[in-house]
Design a protein around this motif. Structure first.
Motif, PDB file in Angstrom:
ATOM      1  N   GLN A  82       0.831  -1.204   0.000  1.00  0.00           N
ATOM      2  CA  GLN A  82       0.000   0.000   0.000  1.00  0.00           C
ATOM      3  C   GLN A  82       0.864   1.251   0.000  1.00  0.00           C
ATOM      4  OE1 GLN A  82      -2.712   0.842   3.425  1.00  0.00           O
ATOM      5  NE2 GLN A  82      -4.276   0.069   2.014  1.00  0.00           N
ATOM      6  N   ILE A  83       1.961   1.207   0.737  1.00  0.00           N
ATOM      7  CA  ILE A  83       2.900   2.340   0.760  1.00  0.00           C
ATOM      8  C   ILE A  83       3.476   2.573  -0.637  1.00  0.00           C
ATOM      9  CG2 ILE A  83       5.165   3.081   1.598  1.00  0.00           C
ATOM     10  CD1 ILE A  83       4.456   1.726   4.267  1.00  0.00           C
ATOM     11  N   LYS A  84       3.880   1.482  -1.288  1.00  0.00           N
ATOM     12  CA  LYS A  84       4.428   1.604  -2.638  1.00  0.00           C
ATOM     13  C   LYS A  84       3.397   2.196  -3.596  1.00  0.00           C
ATOM     14  CE  LYS A  84       7.576  -2.342  -2.126  1.00  0.00           C
ATOM     15  NZ  LYS A  84       7.897  -3.706  -2.607  1.00  0.00           N
ATOM     16  N   ASN A  85       2.162   1.705  -3.507  1.00  0.00           N
ATOM     17  CA  ASN A  85       1.109   2.210  -4.389  1.00  0.00           C
ATOM     18  C   ASN A  85       0.863   3.700  -4.160  1.00  0.00           C
ATOM     19  OD1 ASN A  85       0.872  -0.421  -5.291  1.00  0.00           O
ATOM     20  ND2 ASN A  85      -1.023  -0.856  -4.143  1.00  0.00           N
ATOM     21  N   ARG A  86       0.824   4.113  -2.913  1.00  0.00           N
ATOM     22  CA  ARG A  86       0.532   5.517  -2.612  1.00  0.00           C
ATOM     23  C   ARG A  86       1.726   6.425  -2.909  1.00  0.00           C
ATOM     24  NH1 ARG A  86      -3.177   4.230   2.790  1.00  0.00           N
ATOM     25  NH2 ARG A  86      -5.042   3.692   1.564  1.00  0.00           N
ATOM     26  N   GLN A  87       2.928   5.886  -2.769  1.00  0.00           N
ATOM     27  CA  GLN A  87       4.104   6.662  -3.167  1.00  0.00           C
ATOM     28  C   GLN A  87       4.101   6.895  -4.674  1.00  0.00           C
ATOM     29  OE1 GLN A  87       7.278   4.231  -1.591  1.00  0.00           O
ATOM     30  NE2 GLN A  87       7.537   5.548   0.232  1.00  0.00           N
ATOM     31  N   ALA A  88       3.727   5.867  -5.420  1.00  0.00           N
ATOM     32  CA  ALA A  88       3.661   6.018  -6.879  1.00  0.00           C
ATOM     33  C   ALA A  88       2.567   7.010  -7.260  1.00  0.00           C
ATOM     34  CB  ALA A  88       3.390   4.665  -7.532  1.00  0.00           C
ATOM     35  N   ALA A  89       1.410   6.915  -6.570  1.00  0.00           N
ATOM     36  CA  ALA A  89       0.326   7.858  -6.861  1.00  0.00           C
ATOM     37  C   ALA A  89       0.740   9.281  -6.510  1.00  0.00           C
ATOM     38  CB  ALA A  89      -0.921   7.467  -6.074  1.00  0.00           C
ATOM     39  N   LEU A  90       1.467   9.445  -5.403  1.00  0.00           N
ATOM     40  CA  LEU A  90       1.911  10.779  -4.990  1.00  0.00           C
ATOM     41  C   LEU A  90       2.906  11.360  -5.990  1.00  0.00           C
ATOM     42  CD1 LEU A  90       1.656  12.907  -2.763  1.00  0.00           C
ATOM     43  CD2 LEU A  90       3.570  11.786  -1.579  1.00  0.00           C
ATOM     44  N   GLU A  91       3.811  10.515  -6.513  1.00  0.00           N
ATOM     45  CA  GLU A  91       4.779  10.981  -7.517  1.00  0.00           C
ATOM     46  C   GLU A  91       4.070  11.464  -8.777  1.00  0.00           C
ATOM     47  OE1 GLU A  91       7.558   7.895  -8.234  1.00  0.00           O
ATOM     48  OE2 GLU A  91       8.443   7.961  -6.212  1.00  0.00           O
ATOM     49  N   LYS A  92       3.042  10.738  -9.201  1.00  0.00           N
ATOM     50  CA  LYS A  92       2.286  11.152 -10.391  1.00  0.00           C
ATOM     51  C   LYS A  92       1.587  12.488 -10.161  1.00  0.00           C
ATOM     52  CE  LYS A  92       1.324   6.505 -12.192  1.00  0.00           C
ATOM     53  NZ  LYS A  92       0.256   5.518 -12.543  1.00  0.00           N
ATOM     54  N   PRO A 111      -0.227  23.184 -12.616  1.00  0.00           N
ATOM     55  CA  PRO A 111      -0.740  23.390 -11.243  1.00  0.00           C
ATOM     56  C   PRO A 111      -2.245  23.665 -11.240  1.00  0.00           C
ATOM     57  CG  PRO A 111       1.232  24.684 -11.638  1.00  0.00           C
ATOM     58  CD  PRO A 111       0.801  24.179 -12.974  1.00  0.00           C
ATOM     59  N   GLN A 112      -2.934  22.932 -10.360  1.00  0.00           N
ATOM     60  CA  GLN A 112      -4.360  23.136 -10.177  1.00  0.00           C
ATOM     61  C   GLN A 112      -4.700  22.906  -8.693  1.00  0.00           C
ATOM     62  OE1 GLN A 112      -6.668  20.609 -12.747  1.00  0.00           O
ATOM     63  NE2 GLN A 112      -5.810  21.477 -14.643  1.00  0.00           N
ATOM     64  N   ALA A 113      -5.752  23.624  -8.248  1.00  0.00           N
ATOM     65  CA  ALA A 113      -6.154  23.484  -6.841  1.00  0.00           C
ATOM     66  C   ALA A 113      -6.622  22.062  -6.540  1.00  0.00           C
ATOM     67  CB  ALA A 113      -7.267  24.483  -6.522  1.00  0.00           C
ATOM     68  N   THR A 114      -7.304  21.475  -7.502  1.00  0.00           N
ATOM     69  CA  THR A 114      -7.797  20.109  -7.298  1.00  0.00           C
ATOM     70  C   THR A 114      -6.637  19.140  -7.116  1.00  0.00           C
ATOM     71  OG1 THR A 114      -9.723  20.584  -8.687  1.00  0.00           O
ATOM     72  CG2 THR A 114      -9.211  18.270  -8.281  1.00  0.00           C
ATOM     73  N   THR A 115      -5.598  19.319  -7.944  1.00  0.00           N
ATOM     74  CA  THR A 115      -4.425  18.440  -7.839  1.00  0.00           C
ATOM     75  C   THR A 115      -3.732  18.617  -6.502  1.00  0.00           C
ATOM     76  OG1 THR A 115      -4.119  18.603 -10.236  1.00  0.00           O
ATOM     77  CG2 THR A 115      -2.280  17.769  -8.935  1.00  0.00           C
ATOM     78  N   GLU A 116      -3.630  19.836  -6.037  1.00  0.00           N
ATOM     79  CA  GLU A 116      -2.992  20.088  -4.743  1.00  0.00           C
ATOM     80  C   GLU A 116      -3.770  19.436  -3.603  1.00  0.00           C
ATOM     81  OE1 GLU A 116      -2.597  24.268  -4.343  1.00  0.00           O
ATOM     82  OE2 GLU A 116      -0.984  24.437  -5.832  1.00  0.00           O
ATOM     83  N   ASN A 117      -5.091  19.476  -3.683  1.00  0.00           N
ATOM     84  CA  ASN A 117      -5.913  18.812  -2.666  1.00  0.00           C
ATOM     85  C   ASN A 117      -5.698  17.287  -2.693  1.00  0.00           C
ATOM     86  OD1 ASN A 117      -7.025  21.229  -1.797  1.00  0.00           O
ATOM     87  ND2 ASN A 117      -8.781  21.099  -3.200  1.00  0.00           N
ATOM     88  N   ILE A 132      -2.975  15.849  -3.638  1.00  0.00           N
ATOM     89  CA  ILE A 132      -1.636  15.596  -3.091  1.00  0.00           C
ATOM     90  C   ILE A 132      -1.693  15.537  -1.566  1.00  0.00           C
ATOM     91  CG2 ILE A 132       0.655  16.622  -2.758  1.00  0.00           C
ATOM     92  CD1 ILE A 132       0.486  17.637  -5.648  1.00  0.00           C
ATOM     93  N   VAL A 133      -2.424  16.485  -0.974  1.00  0.00           N
ATOM     94  CA  VAL A 133      -2.555  16.511   0.496  1.00  0.00           C
ATOM     95  C   VAL A 133      -3.245  15.245   0.994  1.00  0.00           C
ATOM     96  CG1 VAL A 133      -3.642  17.692   2.437  1.00  0.00           C
ATOM     97  CG2 VAL A 133      -2.553  19.021   0.620  1.00  0.00           C
ATOM     98  N   SER A 134      -4.326  14.885   0.314  1.00  0.00           N
ATOM     99  CA  SER A 134      -5.077  13.680   0.722  1.00  0.00           C
ATOM    100  C   SER A 134      -4.235  12.420   0.585  1.00  0.00           C
ATOM    101  CB  SER A 134      -6.350  13.561  -0.122  1.00  0.00           C
ATOM    102  OG  SER A 134      -7.042  12.372   0.184  1.00  0.00           O
ATOM    103  N   THR A 135      -3.512  12.304  -0.547  1.00  0.00           N
ATOM    104  CA  THR A 135      -2.674  11.117  -0.771  1.00  0.00           C
ATOM    105  C   THR A 135      -1.530  11.056   0.229  1.00  0.00           C
ATOM    106  OG1 THR A 135      -3.208  11.186  -3.141  1.00  0.00           O
ATOM    107  CG2 THR A 135      -1.301   9.876  -2.478  1.00  0.00           C
ATOM    108  N   GLN A 136      -0.966  12.223   0.573  1.00  0.00           N
ATOM    109  CA  GLN A 136       0.105  12.245   1.566  1.00  0.00           C
ATOM    110  C   GLN A 136      -0.395  11.787   2.939  1.00  0.00           C
ATOM    111  OE1 GLN A 136       3.536  13.110   1.096  1.00  0.00           O
ATOM    112  NE2 GLN A 136       3.536  12.099   3.096  1.00  0.00           N
ATOM    113  N   GLN A 137      -1.620  12.183   3.268  1.00  0.00           N
ATOM    114  CA  GLN A 137      -2.200  11.740   4.534  1.00  0.00           C
ATOM    115  C   GLN A 137      -2.393  10.213   4.551  1.00  0.00           C
ATOM    116  OE1 GLN A 137      -5.803  14.037   4.748  1.00  0.00           O
ATOM    117  NE2 GLN A 137      -4.807  15.799   5.749  1.00  0.00           N
ATOM    118  N   LEU A 138      -2.874   9.682   3.414  1.00  0.00           N
ATOM    119  CA  LEU A 138      -3.038   8.225   3.327  1.00  0.00           C
ATOM    120  C   LEU A 138      -1.695   7.509   3.384  1.00  0.00           C
ATOM    121  CD1 LEU A 138      -5.767   8.026   0.520  1.00  0.00           C
ATOM    122  CD2 LEU A 138      -6.078   7.582   2.964  1.00  0.00           C
TER     123      LEU A 138
END
Length: 485
Positions: A355-365, A374-380, A382-388
């Protein structure tokens, strides 16, 4: 005999001395000659548990049986507490102990099978379950890894509501290791489920898991269990065959004795009066023949005695040899279940790593996407994925700590298990030798009675009596004849 009881009646004894929790745990017990625990070795603090008085409630498909569990300070003291539990309650306790003490070798109890109503409620099956449940509880009581387990307190609670609430909070399920919802949404829980399913699929294909430094020692434990299982299976097959020989011999000798007794009834020269026109020399020959060999009646009585001795020998062997070796096989199954619980924790740990690997890959993307556009939606996101991701890192540390704890418990259990199996096998075959020696003496006495000129005086004792005396032979012959009839 079973009796029916009122389901609304008070199921527990009254008394101010009823404890609110289970009996205390003790170190592993010693075994008696029947391979039964004889004490906890914990300074005399072990209580005596007994499962008795099976009582039936309901009829037809709704029928079920309650067993009475009595707690005493010792075997001969008065009961200080008593509860009634169904067979399914014992299974519930078995499962809960696996969940509360993963890696512990929990004593095996018979699993539920599809029985017809007549079979399911037969006295034979109920007695078999009573004995199994009593043995299970006594072993749980003195198990050092199970001390303080919450399910034991609930199981022995005299308050029926406490136990029912415990079963409601922790219902019996097929799985043993429950996920406690480390993710915050139903969607993430579903993702976690599929990640874990993927890890299990990799394991099934032979892909190695990320392991702790103790992985090599765990492999040694698995190899030991595999080798032990193979050897004990071969021992059990040969030993049970040797035990069953006495039973088959008893049956065959009984049939021989019956047939010989029937032949004796058709013609007995010892009671036949010679015809008046027989010559004196013929009578003399008959007399000499009678003096050399025992009559068919005597032979049939001897075979009846041999049959009875072999039957008692089988019963003794079954109790002291067959049941213990079957018990060892069950203990190996219990040890494998303990390893299975440890493997479940390893899978859970690897699930979070994946799960860590999957979320790290998602965060990198997401970071790459945000860098280019840059978009506000993307930044949100990023914050959500970092929390997960942080949550997965935290969960992986918890899972690793649990895995290491379970691993150490498995190692402690296996040290005790190896010593226990060695002691059980030694005692089993010593008992087997004792049975052979004891009953061989008795059998020799009976066989000697068939020999010409009588050698019945040599040998051991039959049923506690020294063979060879005329009075005892008469008693045995009458007993054998009655048995044959």
């Amino acid at each position: 005999m079973m009796s029916t009881i009122d389901p609304n009646a008070e199921l527990f004894d009254d008394g101010s001395s009823i404890p609110s929790g289970p009996p205390p745990s003790s170190p592993p017990p010693t075994l008696d000659e029947n391979n039964t625990p004889v004490g906890g070795g914990g300074g005399g603090g072990t209580l005596h548990l007994s499962v008795t008085d099976p009582q039936q409630i309901g009829e037809g498909r709704n029928a079920h049986t309650f067993y009475r569990i009595d707690v005493r300070p010792n075997q001969y003291a008065d009961t200080i507490a008593s509860v009634r539990r169904r067979y399914s309650d014992f299974r519930w306790l078995f499962q809960r102990l696996h969940e509360e003490r993963p890696g512990a070798i929990i004593p095996i109890i018979p699993h539920t099978k599809a029985f017809q109503i007549e079979k399911r409620l037969s006295e034979e099956l109920i007695e078999e379950r009573r004995v199994s449940c009593e043995t299970f509880l006594r072993r749980v009581q003195i198990h050092p890894e199970l001390e303080g387990a919450p399910s034991i307190s609930a199981f022995f609670s005299p308050d029926a509501e406490v136990f029912e609430q415990a079963k409601k909070d922790h219902p019996e399920t097929e799985g043993f290791i429950s996920e406690d919802g480390t993710t915050s949404s139903a969607k993430e829980k579903v993702k976690h489920f599929f990640v874990k399913a993927g890890i299990k699929a990799k394991v099934a294909r032979g892909v190695d898991l990320e392991e702790t430094p103790d992985a090599a020692q765990v492999d040694e434990v698995e190899q030991y269990l595999s080798a032990l299982e193979t050897h004990v299976k071969a021992l059990a097959k040969a030993t049970l065959y040797l035990v069953d020989v006495s039973k088959e011999t008893s049956t065959n000798m009984h049939e021989l004795g019956q047939t010989l007794f029937g032949l004796h009834q058709t013609y007995d020269p010892d009671t036949t009066t010679p015809d008046d026109n027989d010559s004196s020399s013929s009578s003399s020959n008959n007399s000499n023949a009678k003096s050399k060999n025992p009559s068919l009646k005597t032979i049939s009585n001897i075979f009846a005695s041999l049959s009875a001795i072999n039957k008692v020998k089988y019963d003794d062997n079954y109790a002291k040899v067959s049941k213990p070796i079957i018990d060892i096989q069950d203990n190996i199954k219990a040890a494998r279940l303990a390893l299975k619980r440890r493997k479940d924790h390893a899978i859970t740990y690897n699930t979070f790593l994946q799960q860590i690997k999957n979320r790290q890959a998602a965060l990198e993307k997401l970071n790459h996407k945000n860098a280019t556009s840059p978009q506000a939606t993307t930044e949100n996101q990023i914050v959500s994925t970092q929390q997960l991701l942080d949550e997965s890192n935290k969960s992986s540390k918890v899972a690793l700590a649990a895995l290491e704890k379970v691993t150490q418990r498995v190692f402690r259990e296996m040290d005790r298990f190896k010593h226990s199996v060695d002691a059980q096998l030694r005692l089993l075959y010593v008992n087997h030798a004792r049975v052979q020696v004891d009953y061989s003496r008795q059998l020799d006495v009976e066989w000697n009675k068939l020999l010409p000129n009588g050698n019945a005086g040599s040998g051991g004792a039959v049923n506690g009596r020294v063979g060879g005396s005329g009075a005892d032979d008469g008693v045995l012959s009458k007993e054998a004849e009655m048995l044959m009839i």
